[in-house]
Every structure is written in structure tokens, then in C-alpha cells.
Design a protein around this motif. Structure first.
Motif, PDB file in Angstrom:
ATOM      1  N   LEU A 220       2.911   4.591   1.801  1.00 28.26           N
ATOM      2  CA  LEU A 220       3.845   4.079   2.373  1.00 28.26           C
ATOM      3  C   LEU A 220       3.986   3.674   3.745  1.00 28.26           C
ATOM      4  CD1 LEU A 220       7.278   3.857   2.163  1.00 28.26           C
ATOM      5  CD2 LEU A 220       7.463   6.318   2.947  1.00 28.26           C
ATOM      6  N   SER A 221       3.053   4.552   4.546  1.00 26.95           N
ATOM      7  CA  SER A 221       2.855   4.113   5.831  1.00 26.95           C
ATOM      8  C   SER A 221       1.799   2.761   5.962  1.00 26.95           C
ATOM      9  CB  SER A 221       1.767   5.081   6.587  1.00 26.95           C
ATOM     10  OG  SER A 221       2.449   6.602   6.542  1.00 26.95           O
ATOM     11  N   ARG A 222       0.917   2.560   5.038  1.00 30.49           N
ATOM     12  CA  ARG A 222       0.465   1.371   4.957  1.00 30.49           C
ATOM     13  C   ARG A 222       1.518  -0.089   4.806  1.00 30.49           C
ATOM     14  NH1 ARG A 222      -3.773   4.103   2.330  1.00 30.49           N
ATOM     15  NH2 ARG A 222      -2.960   3.603   0.190  1.00 30.49           N
ATOM     16  N   GLN A 223       2.348   0.159   3.814  1.00 30.78           N
ATOM     17  CA  GLN A 223       3.341  -0.711   3.658  1.00 30.78           C
ATOM     18  C   GLN A 223       3.804  -1.185   4.810  1.00 30.78           C
ATOM     19  OE1 GLN A 223       6.104   0.095   0.556  1.00 30.78           O
ATOM     20  NE2 GLN A 223       4.302  -0.076  -1.151  1.00 30.78           N
TER      21      GLN A 223
ATOM     22  N   GLU B 189       4.990  -4.694   9.430  1.00 28.89           N
ATOM     23  CA  GLU B 189       5.168  -4.790  11.133  1.00 28.89           C
ATOM     24  C   GLU B 189       4.078  -5.801  11.418  1.00 28.89           C
ATOM     25  OE1 GLU B 189       6.813  -0.439  12.431  1.00 28.89           O
ATOM     26  OE2 GLU B 189       4.620  -0.796  12.214  1.00 28.89           O
ATOM     27  N   LYS B 190       2.977  -5.920  10.963  1.00 25.48           N
ATOM     28  CA  LYS B 190       2.169  -6.906  11.275  1.00 25.48           C
ATOM     29  C   LYS B 190       2.577  -8.282  10.930  1.00 25.48           C
ATOM     30  CE  LYS B 190      -2.021  -3.991  11.146  1.00 25.48           C
ATOM     31  NZ  LYS B 190      -3.232  -3.576  10.389  1.00 25.48           N
ATOM     32  N   GLU B 191       3.113  -8.461   9.594  1.00 20.77           N
ATOM     33  CA  GLU B 191       3.315  -9.782   9.311  1.00 20.77           C
ATOM     34  C   GLU B 191       4.761 -10.248  10.106  1.00 20.77           C
ATOM     35  OE1 GLU B 191       4.641  -9.551   5.158  1.00 20.77           O
ATOM     36  OE2 GLU B 191       2.396  -9.177   4.441  1.00 20.77           O
ATOM     37  N   LEU B 192       5.599  -9.296  10.591  1.00 21.30           N
ATOM     38  CA  LEU B 192       6.610  -9.550  11.522  1.00 21.30           C
ATOM     39  C   LEU B 192       6.249  -9.799  12.611  1.00 21.30           C
ATOM     40  CD1 LEU B 192       9.489  -7.491   9.703  1.00 21.30           C
ATOM     41  CD2 LEU B 192       8.829 -10.038   9.142  1.00 21.30           C
ATOM     42  N   GLY B 193       5.239  -9.058  13.381  1.00 21.87           N
ATOM     43  CA  GLY B 193       4.941  -9.342  14.555  1.00 21.87           C
ATOM     44  C   GLY B 193       5.723  -8.233  15.356  1.00 21.87           C
ATOM     45  N   SER B 194       6.131  -7.364  14.801  1.00 17.87           N
ATOM     46  CA  SER B 194       7.122  -6.316  15.819  1.00 17.87           C
ATOM     47  C   SER B 194       7.183  -4.942  15.112  1.00 17.87           C
ATOM     48  CB  SER B 194       8.685  -6.766  15.743  1.00 17.87           C
ATOM     49  OG  SER B 194       8.707  -8.087  16.183  1.00 17.87           O
ATOM     50  N   GLU B 195       7.197  -4.050  15.856  1.00 14.80           N
ATOM     51  CA  GLU B 195       7.202  -2.525  15.329  1.00 14.80           C
ATOM     52  C   GLU B 195       8.969  -2.389  14.834  1.00 14.80           C
ATOM     53  OE1 GLU B 195       6.186   0.188  18.173  1.00 14.80           O
ATOM     54  OE2 GLU B 195       3.992   0.021  17.962  1.00 14.80           O
ATOM     55  N   LEU B 196       9.064  -1.708  13.931  1.00 14.87           N
ATOM     56  CA  LEU B 196      10.292  -1.277  13.316  1.00 14.87           C
ATOM     57  C   LEU B 196      10.666  -0.128  13.494  1.00 14.87           C
ATOM     58  CD1 LEU B 196       9.573  -3.096   9.619  1.00 14.87           C
ATOM     59  CD2 LEU B 196      10.856  -4.223  11.878  1.00 14.87           C
TER      60      LEU B 196
ATOM     61  N   ASN C 169       6.960  -8.462   1.179  1.00 16.49           N
ATOM     62  CA  ASN C 169       7.601  -8.268  -0.437  1.00 16.49           C
ATOM     63  C   ASN C 169       8.732  -7.521  -0.394  1.00 16.49           C
ATOM     64  OD1 ASN C 169       6.375  -5.677  -0.806  1.00 16.49           O
ATOM     65  ND2 ASN C 169       4.566  -6.717  -0.899  1.00 16.49           N
ATOM     66  N   LEU C 170       9.294  -7.347  -1.659  1.00 12.32           N
ATOM     67  CA  LEU C 170      10.335  -6.639  -1.984  1.00 12.32           C
ATOM     68  C   LEU C 170      10.114  -5.008  -1.649  1.00 12.32           C
ATOM     69  CD1 LEU C 170      12.407  -8.447  -4.871  1.00 12.32           C
ATOM     70  CD2 LEU C 170      12.822  -8.297  -2.499  1.00 12.32           C
ATOM     71  N   GLU C 171       9.037  -4.690  -2.260  1.00 17.08           N
ATOM     72  CA  GLU C 171       8.420  -3.349  -2.293  1.00 17.08           C
ATOM     73  C   GLU C 171       8.429  -2.823  -0.718  1.00 17.08           C
ATOM     74  OE1 GLU C 171       5.121  -0.330  -4.148  1.00 17.08           O
ATOM     75  OE2 GLU C 171       4.754  -2.546  -4.070  1.00 17.08           O
ATOM     76  N   GLN C 172       7.922  -3.718   0.106  1.00 13.51           N
ATOM     77  CA  GLN C 172       7.914  -3.340   1.579  1.00 13.51           C
ATOM     78  C   GLN C 172       9.122  -3.075   2.267  1.00 13.51           C
ATOM     79  OE1 GLN C 172       5.545  -6.592   3.002  1.00 13.51           O
ATOM     80  NE2 GLN C 172       3.701  -5.689   2.760  1.00 13.51           N
ATOM     81  N   LEU C 173      10.190  -4.336   1.623  1.00 12.43           N
ATOM     82  CA  LEU C 173      11.743  -3.975   2.266  1.00 12.43           C
ATOM     83  C   LEU C 173      12.205  -2.832   1.839  1.00 12.43           C
ATOM     84  CD1 LEU C 173      12.696  -7.791   2.008  1.00 12.43           C
ATOM     85  CD2 LEU C 173      12.136  -6.500   3.817  1.00 12.43           C
ATOM     86  N   ALA C 174      12.091  -2.334   0.588  1.00 11.74           N
ATOM     87  CA  ALA C 174      12.612  -1.072  -0.052  1.00 11.74           C
ATOM     88  C   ALA C 174      12.058  -0.020   0.604  1.00 11.74           C
ATOM     89  CB  ALA C 174      12.199  -1.104  -1.525  1.00 11.74           C
ATOM     90  N   SER C 175      10.718   0.055   1.083  1.00 10.69           N
ATOM     91  CA  SER C 175      10.005   1.190   1.658  1.00 10.69           C
ATOM     92  C   SER C 175      10.970   1.138   3.171  1.00 10.69           C
ATOM     93  CB  SER C 175       8.760   1.206   1.831  1.00 10.69           C
ATOM     94  OG  SER C 175       8.172   1.117   0.383  1.00 10.69           O
ATOM     95  N   PHE C 176      10.950   0.047   3.695  1.00 14.87           N
ATOM     96  CA  PHE C 176      11.702  -0.050   5.068  1.00 14.87           C
ATOM     97  C   PHE C 176      12.893   0.397   5.139  1.00 14.87           C
ATOM     98  CE2 PHE C 176      14.563  -2.564   7.474  1.00 14.87           C
ATOM     99  CZ  PHE C 176      14.298  -2.183   8.816  1.00 14.87           C
ATOM    100  N   VAL C 177      14.002   0.246   4.128  1.00 18.83           N
ATOM    101  CA  VAL C 177      15.173   0.432   3.947  1.00 18.83           C
ATOM    102  C   VAL C 177      15.267   2.197   3.789  1.00 18.83           C
ATOM    103  CG1 VAL C 177      17.179   0.335   2.672  1.00 18.83           C
ATOM    104  CG2 VAL C 177      16.027  -1.761   3.447  1.00 18.83           C
ATOM    105  N   GLU C 178      14.505   2.595   2.748  1.00 19.61           N
ATOM    106  CA  GLU C 178      14.499   4.044   2.567  1.00 19.61           C
ATOM    107  C   GLU C 178      14.229   5.045   3.901  1.00 19.61           C
ATOM    108  OE1 GLU C 178      15.546   7.279   0.395  1.00 19.61           O
ATOM    109  OE2 GLU C 178      15.745   5.048  -0.239  1.00 19.61           O
ATOM    110  N   ILE C 179      13.072   4.535   4.752  1.00 15.81           N
ATOM    111  CA  ILE C 179      12.927   5.367   5.650  1.00 15.81           C
ATOM    112  C   ILE C 179      13.916   5.132   6.767  1.00 15.81           C
ATOM    113  CG2 ILE C 179      11.312   5.340   7.833  1.00 15.81           C
ATOM    114  CD1 ILE C 179       9.198   4.261   5.729  1.00 15.81           C
ATOM    115  N   ALA C 180      14.565   4.123   6.673  1.00 15.84           N
ATOM    116  CA  ALA C 180      15.620   3.873   7.842  1.00 15.84           C
ATOM    117  C   ALA C 180      16.796   5.019   7.411  1.00 15.84           C
ATOM    118  CB  ALA C 180      16.282   2.441   7.698  1.00 15.84           C
ATOM    119  N   ASN C 181      17.057   4.976   6.052  1.00 15.01           N
ATOM    120  CA  ASN C 181      18.238   5.786   5.503  1.00 15.01           C
ATOM    121  C   ASN C 181      17.858   7.187   5.713  1.00 15.01           C
ATOM    122  OD1 ASN C 181      19.740   3.577   4.434  1.00 15.01           O
ATOM    123  ND2 ASN C 181      18.585   3.687   2.500  1.00 15.01           N
TER     124      ASN C 181
END
Length: 331
Positions: free
Chosen positions: A32-35, A40-47, A2-14
Motif C-alpha cells: 500500500l505504501s508503495r502504491q 505521489e511521484k506521478e502527480l508530483g505532489s505529496e498527498l 491507475n484505479l488501484e492506486q486511487l482506491a488505496s488513496f481514497v481508503e487511506i483518506a477515509n
């Protein structure tokens, strides 16, 4: 996903940090860690690589980042489209511009736009041309005013570049003289009488190199252009102060510390500055408006583009005193 997960991912990357990202997103760190774990589980890869408190992107994270940014930008565009169903009484614009344009063309354009559309929220991002193009490609801006010719990377979405105006660079000094500032009385034999320059005169780059100079910081678009001109002419400028941003440069010049080479448009409404035309060589720059070619602009963004073009046209008129230095490209 979902968008919330993607927003969390982008903010950590930033930020490169879970704790800082959680604070920015107003989330508890465990949430945040749970998101991220769920994503990562949904995508099947560590980010992310997580080692001794250091966070960095994995190959999968690198691949996801530009797509996630575009998806978030598209979602923001949908929200703004919904806001605009009520016309231009609501909405939000993310405008990027270089620092030299923020104190001239952009300041005039935003003032006009806000007067016409007071309900539209404006976010201004002030960066160099290359950083603005990257932010535009990542979906972080709606439009950007740049002053350099740049070739976007192959990974970027297609951009539309619209040349707006061509602007000469001029030499400025303090209008009230100050400590040897421009405007000091001339001596009896027609010399400068201690003034750095005389109002309305023309100067060569070699003459400017001999004068005390206030320079912008390295990496600044304008600093790179003037440094290239000095290097090509095999000249070394006489530096008094360097490393400043536009506001500080103008202030230092007003105080009489030295001269500076700046775009002509910064002279608007600055009575404490006066200018001389730069010749041999003359220097100019082209101001372009960049937008995403693959994203339909919102009504608010289209209205801002119209305002920018009309403001540029107004700045080239005779009563601004800039007609000799600023020429409209887009008619």
C-alpha cells in the motif's frame, strides 16, 4: 496512475490510517505504501502529511479526493453496465435512505424489487439526508431517498431531485395499553382512564408536550424537525428516553414507556402500535428521490426507481390505512 492506486488513496483518506486501509483493501502495508509513493511521484505532489503516526491530507490530497471518488464511481458504473448487458439478471444497486424510510417505504420497495430481480445485488446505506446527498455527490450511491430540503455545495455534481410523496407525522403509543399505553379502557366520564392517548383521537402539540415522550437522537432528521416545532411553540417536551434510533423508539413505545412523533408510514404492519393525528400545528415532510444528473443511471438503478415510485403509490391506497396521512406528489 491507475484505479488501484486511487482506491488505496481514497481508503487511506477515509480511515486516516495506513494499517487500517491495508486491512480493508486486503493488501500488505508495504504494498500500500508503495502504491501511494508511486502515485505521489506521478502527480508530483505529496498527498498526505505523515507525522508521528498521524495521517492527514495535504492541499494536493484535498484537491484530488473528490475527483478520485468520482473516477472510482464512474469505473464502478462501467462494470455494472457490462454486467447489465445480460439484462437485469445481474448487477448491483447502491441505495441510500434515511433511517425512518428504511423501516417503511424502503423495506417495502426492496422486498418487491428482490422478488422481481433476485440476481441484482442490493447495498443499502442508512444515513441522514445531508450525509446521503454528500455520498451521492461523491459517487458512492446510485440513488438516495431523503426527507429534507438541502442545497448541495458548489463543489458537488448537479443532482436531480424528484419529490415522491408528502407524509404527515403522527403521534404513536402502545396499542395494548401496557403501562398506561394507548388502548386502555376509558373511565366512566369518557376520560382516558390512564391511557396516554385514545385510538383515532386528535392531539395538539401542547398536549403531546405534556405526555411522556421517547425522542430520537440529536442530528436525526426527525428529531430536528420536531425540536424546531416545540421551540417555535415555546414548549418543552416531557422526555422519558432520548437518543434512540427508529427501531428502539418503536420498541420503547410498544412497551408503554411513552409516546413518540413519527412518520405515518412506520405504522404499516405494526399491530402493537396505534396513532393519533397531530394538530395545532400539523407536521409533515416531503420524501424526495435524489440521483446524479451528470451520470446515466444503469438499468438496475432505473428499475429500482420505478419500484420505489410504484411502492409509494401503493402506500397511499385506502387498504393500507395510510390514505389520510400520505399523499402522492409524483404522479
Amino acid at each position: 496512475m491507475n484505479l488501484e492506486q486511487l482506491a488505496s488513496f481514497v481508503e487511506i483518506a477515509n480511515t486516516g490510517h495506513f494499517t487500517r486501509a491495508a486491512a480493508t483493501l486486503h493488501l500488505a502495508q508495504p504494498s500500500l505504501s508503495r502504491q501511494i509513493s508511486t502515485l505521489e511521484k506521478e502527480l508530483g505532489s505529496e498527498l498526505f502529511h505523515r507525522a508521528h503516526g498521524h495521517i492527514s491530507l495535504t492541499a494536493a490530497g484535498d484537491t484530488l479526493l473528490p475527483t478520485a471518488r468520482r473516477m472510482l464511481a464512474d469505473a464502478e458504473a462501467v462494470r455494472r453496465d457490462m454486467d447489465e448487458l445480460a439484462g437485469l439478471r445481474k448487477g448491483r444497486i447502491r441505495l441510500g435512505a434515511t433511517p425512518t424510510l428504511c423501516v417503511s417505504l424502503v423495506a417495502e420497495a426492496i422486498s418487491s424489487f428482490h422478488h422481481e430481480h433476485p440476481g441484482v445485488e442490493l447495498e443499502l446505506v442508512e444515513k441522514g439526508s445531508r450525509e446521503l446527498i454528500e455520498a451521492l455527490g461523491a459517487g458512492e450511491l446510485d440513488l438516495a431517498l431523503i426527507t429534507r430540503t438541502l442545497t448541495p455545495s458548489a463543489q458537488m455534481p448537479r443532482l436531480r431531485m424528484r419529490e415522491v410523496l408528502s407524509e404527515d407525522l403522527v403521534v404513536i403509543a402502545g396499542a395494548d395499553g401496557g403501562s398506561g399505553g394507548l388502548g386502555s379502557p376509558t373511565d366512566s366520564d369518557g376520560g382516558r382512564g390512564g391511557a396516554l392517548l385514545l385510538p383515532g383521537e386528535t392531539v395538539t402539540l401542547a398536549e403531546v408536550a405534556a405526555l411522556p415522550q421517547v425522542l430520537f437522537h440529536h442530528g436525526y432528521d426527525l428529531r430536528e424537525a420536531t425540536s424546531a416545532a416545540f421551540d417555535a411553540a415555546r414548549l418543552a417536551p416531557n422526555i422519558v428516553v432520548e437518543g434512540a434510533e427508529m427501531d428502539a423508539v418503536l420498541r420503547f413505545v410498544e412497551r408503554g414507556l411513552g409516546v413518540a412523533i413519527v412518520p405515518a408510514m412506520v405504522l404499516v404492519d405494526r399491530p402493537r402500535l396505534t396513532s393519533a393525528q397531530l394538530l395545532e400545528p400539523s407536521l409533515s415532510r416531503t420524501v424526495s428521490l435524489a440521483t446524479r444528473a451528470d451520470v446515466r443511471p444503469t438499468r438496475a438503478a432505473s428499475a429500482m426507481e420505478t419500484t420505489i415510485l410504484s411502492t409509494a403509490r401503493a402506500l397511499t391506497e385506502e387498504d393500507t390505512g395510510l390514505a389520510a396521512y400520505v399523499r402522492l406528489v409524483d404522479r
